[in-house]
Design a protein around this motif. Structure first.
Motif, short mmCIF file in Angstrom:
data_model
loop_
_atom_site.label_atom_id
_atom_site.label_comp_id
_atom_site.label_asym_id
_atom_site.label_seq_id
_atom_site.Cartn_x
_atom_site.Cartn_y
_atom_site.Cartn_z
N TYR A 53 -55.30 39.84 20.27
CA TYR A 53 -55.02 41.27 20.36
C TYR A 53 -55.97 42.09 19.50
CZ TYR A 53 -52.72 45.60 18.90
OH TYR A 53 -52.44 46.89 18.55
N THR A 54 -56.38 41.55 18.34
CA THR A 54 -57.20 42.31 17.40
C THR A 54 -58.61 42.52 17.92
OG1 THR A 54 -55.88 41.42 15.59
CG2 THR A 54 -57.97 42.42 14.99
N MET A 55 -59.05 41.74 18.93
CA MET A 55 -60.37 41.93 19.52
C MET A 55 -60.44 43.35 20.11
SD MET A 55 -63.34 41.00 20.51
CE MET A 55 -64.56 41.11 21.83
N GLY A 56 -61.14 44.22 19.43
CA GLY A 56 -61.27 45.60 19.87
C GLY A 56 -60.21 46.53 19.32
N HIS A 57 -59.09 45.97 18.84
CA HIS A 57 -58.01 46.82 18.32
C HIS A 57 -58.46 47.63 17.11
CE1 HIS A 57 -54.20 48.13 16.60
NE2 HIS A 57 -54.43 47.40 15.52
N SER A 58 -59.06 46.97 16.13
CA SER A 58 -59.47 47.66 14.91
C SER A 58 -60.47 48.77 15.22
CB SER A 58 -60.07 46.67 13.91
OG SER A 58 -59.09 45.75 13.47
N GLU A 59 -61.38 48.50 16.17
CA GLU A 59 -62.38 49.50 16.51
C GLU A 59 -61.74 50.71 17.20
OE1 GLU A 59 -64.37 45.59 16.02
OE2 GLU A 59 -62.58 46.29 17.07
N VAL A 107 -52.88 35.00 7.75
CA VAL A 107 -51.69 34.74 8.56
C VAL A 107 -52.00 33.65 9.58
CG1 VAL A 107 -50.01 35.74 10.17
CG2 VAL A 107 -50.93 37.14 8.29
N PRO A 108 -51.15 32.63 9.72
CA PRO A 108 -51.41 31.55 10.67
C PRO A 108 -51.64 32.05 12.09
CG PRO A 108 -49.60 30.95 9.22
CD PRO A 108 -49.91 32.39 8.95
N GLU A 109 -52.56 31.41 12.79
CA GLU A 109 -52.95 31.83 14.14
C GLU A 109 -51.79 31.77 15.12
OE1 GLU A 109 -56.67 30.78 17.11
OE2 GLU A 109 -56.76 30.24 14.99
N ASN A 110 -50.92 30.78 14.97
CA ASN A 110 -49.80 30.65 15.90
C ASN A 110 -48.82 31.80 15.77
OD1 ASN A 110 -49.06 29.46 13.30
ND2 ASN A 110 -47.14 28.88 14.29
N ILE A 111 -48.78 32.45 14.60
CA ILE A 111 -47.93 33.63 14.42
C ILE A 111 -48.62 34.86 15.00
CG2 ILE A 111 -46.87 35.17 12.71
CD1 ILE A 111 -46.39 32.75 10.94
N LEU A 112 -49.92 34.98 14.75
CA LEU A 112 -50.67 36.13 15.26
C LEU A 112 -50.59 36.23 16.78
CD1 LEU A 112 -53.95 36.02 13.12
CD2 LEU A 112 -52.06 37.62 12.89
N ASN A 113 -50.62 35.08 17.46
CA ASN A 113 -50.69 35.08 18.91
C ASN A 113 -49.38 34.63 19.57
OD1 ASN A 113 -53.49 35.86 19.15
ND2 ASN A 113 -54.00 33.83 18.36
N LYS A 114 -48.28 34.66 18.83
CA LYS A 114 -47.00 34.22 19.38
C LYS A 114 -46.56 35.14 20.52
CE LYS A 114 -42.33 32.80 18.10
NZ LYS A 114 -41.35 32.60 17.00
N PRO A 115 -46.24 34.59 21.69
CA PRO A 115 -45.90 35.43 22.85
C PRO A 115 -44.51 36.06 22.80
CG PRO A 115 -45.74 33.11 23.42
CD PRO A 115 -46.31 33.17 22.03
N GLY A 116 -43.63 35.56 21.93
CA GLY A 116 -42.27 36.09 21.86
C GLY A 116 -41.97 36.72 20.52
N PRO A 117 -40.70 37.13 20.30
CA PRO A 117 -40.32 37.74 19.02
C PRO A 117 -40.55 36.79 17.85
CG PRO A 117 -38.60 38.01 20.69
CD PRO A 117 -39.58 37.04 21.25
N LEU A 118 -40.87 37.36 16.70
CA LEU A 118 -41.10 36.55 15.50
C LEU A 118 -39.78 36.18 14.83
CD1 LEU A 118 -44.07 38.54 13.88
CD2 LEU A 118 -44.21 36.43 15.21
N SER A 134 -51.93 49.10 24.59
CA SER A 134 -52.71 47.88 24.83
C SER A 134 -51.80 46.77 25.33
CB SER A 134 -53.39 47.41 23.53
OG SER A 134 -54.27 48.39 23.03
N ASP A 135 -52.36 45.90 26.16
CA ASP A 135 -51.62 44.71 26.59
C ASP A 135 -51.41 43.78 25.41
OD1 ASP A 135 -51.43 45.45 29.27
OD2 ASP A 135 -53.32 44.48 29.82
N ARG A 136 -50.19 43.27 25.29
CA ARG A 136 -49.90 42.28 24.26
C ARG A 136 -49.47 40.98 24.92
NH1 ARG A 136 -49.18 45.10 19.37
NH2 ARG A 136 -49.35 43.03 18.41
N SER A 137 -49.37 39.92 24.15
CA SER A 137 -49.00 38.62 24.73
C SER A 137 -47.59 38.64 25.30
CB SER A 137 -49.13 37.53 23.66
OG SER A 137 -48.32 37.84 22.54
N TYR A 138 -46.75 39.56 24.83
CA TYR A 138 -45.34 39.58 25.25
C TYR A 138 -44.97 40.78 26.11
CZ TYR A 138 -45.36 42.52 21.06
OH TYR A 138 -45.68 43.47 20.12
#
Length: 329
Positions: A162-168, A205-216, A287-291
């Motif tokens: 998600y962060t690809m392009g988000h910060s910009e 932050v662990p990658e699996n948390i950053l890209n988790k498709p459901g609620p944390l 923006s589109d998110r994984s969830y």
């Protein structure tokens, strides 16, 4: 033979993934490629033969800052060609501004006759290297050292889809808000820098948390809430970013005091952090998110308004909404 070469050139231009527009010397569109149709969602027949400014900008040649809306028209009227010029593009067909690196040049016939001008638009969010060039073009007057810290932002983009392009995009929205608030140029530049590096703490932050498709899970959310502290700690080691540190630390504070990490309230929160909060939330919603899929712009605007005075500074929401509505012409 010449007609065959002409047809081949048109075929090549039509196959390019980047939008290409050409106008005659009077500013009328005489060629647009298939990528323009795809980007704008309009048939080229609706554009060809019409004045560029009328077809794409409802007759408004300049934006609210007095700058040309179209690099192609600027080239035609000033005689200046551009190479990888960073531009914010907003036509009548775009709900939100888009950001491109633009090349413009004059076109001559085989006999040397000047026919018009052409513009090629490179979407910076398709390629990380284009994105980096765009950011650097924004910041060359601020500090050569910025390339060092942008490396952190790139590292986050590589781990967080998600962060690809988000910060910009957050940086661009923050810049628009800062300009609309009438802040000085130095503060506008600082708002942009803060947008670029605001999520740098996600490196921890662990990658699996950053890209988790459901609620944390609660314990996963705790790790996410640590990223402002981690980001501030990383940036505090770079002396020339000392003004950025408190902004990054507070960008998840809420206007009503229910944010994190310090629970700051109202104007206790740095102004640039309040700007980032609105810019960050708006890009997250659109923006589109994984969830979930991106929300429509009007829905996102209503969410900003609904949360003004609780999550967001109401003055900043008002200013940003006004900017967005101006983009709607």
């Amino acid at each position: 033979m010449e007609s065959m070469e002409h047809g081949m050139a048109q075929l090549i231009l039509d196959s390019l993934p980047s939008p290409v527009l050409m106008s005659d010397l009077h500013g009328r569109l005489i060629f647009v490629n298939r990528a323009v149709e795809d980007d704008l969602g309009v048939e080229r027949g609706e554009l060809l033969g019409r004045p560029l400014i009328e077809a794409l900008y409802q007759g408004r040649k300049f934006d609210r800052r007095g700058k040309y809306r179209s690099a192609l028209m600027e080239t035609l009227e000033t005689g200046r060609s551009f190479n990888a010029r960073f531009m914010e593009v907003k036509t009548v067909f775009h709900q939100l501004p888009r950001f491109f690196l633009v090349d413009t040049f004059f076109v001559h016939s085989s006999g040397g006759q000047l026919l018009g001008a052409c513009a090629v638009y490179h979407d910076i969010f398709r390629h990380r290297e284009l994105l980096k060039r765009a950011v650097m073009s924004r910041l060359t007057t601020i500090s050569e050292q910025f390339e060092t810290i942008y490396a952190f932002a790139e590292a986050i983009g590589a781990r967080d889809l998600y962060t690809m392009g988000h910060s910009e995009k957050v940086a661009e929205y923050a810049r628009l808000i800062a300009e609309a608030l009438g802040l000085q140029e130095k503060e506008v530049d600082l708002a942009y820098i803060c947008g670029i590096v605001h999520d740098v703490g996600k490196i921890g932050v662990p990658e699996n948390i950053l890209n988790k498709p459901g609620p944390l899970l609660p314990e996963e959310f705790v790790q996410i809430t640590c990223h402002p502290d981690k980001g501030a700690a990383i940036l505090s080691h770079i002396s020339w970013l000392e003004q950025v540190v408190p902004v990054v630390l507070a960008h998840h504070e809420r206007y009503d005091g229910r944010g994190y990490p310090r629970g700051l309230k109202g104007e206790e929160i740095p102004l640039l952090s309040r700007i980032l909060s609105v810019a960050d939330a708006f890009d997250a919603m659109t923006s589109d998110r994984s969830y979930r899929r991106a929300l429509p712009v009007p829905v996102a605007i209503n969410e900003l308004k609904r949360n003004a005075g609780t999550q967001f500074d109401p003055r900043i929401v008002e200013v940003f909404v006004q900017v967005l509505l101006e983009y709607q012409f």
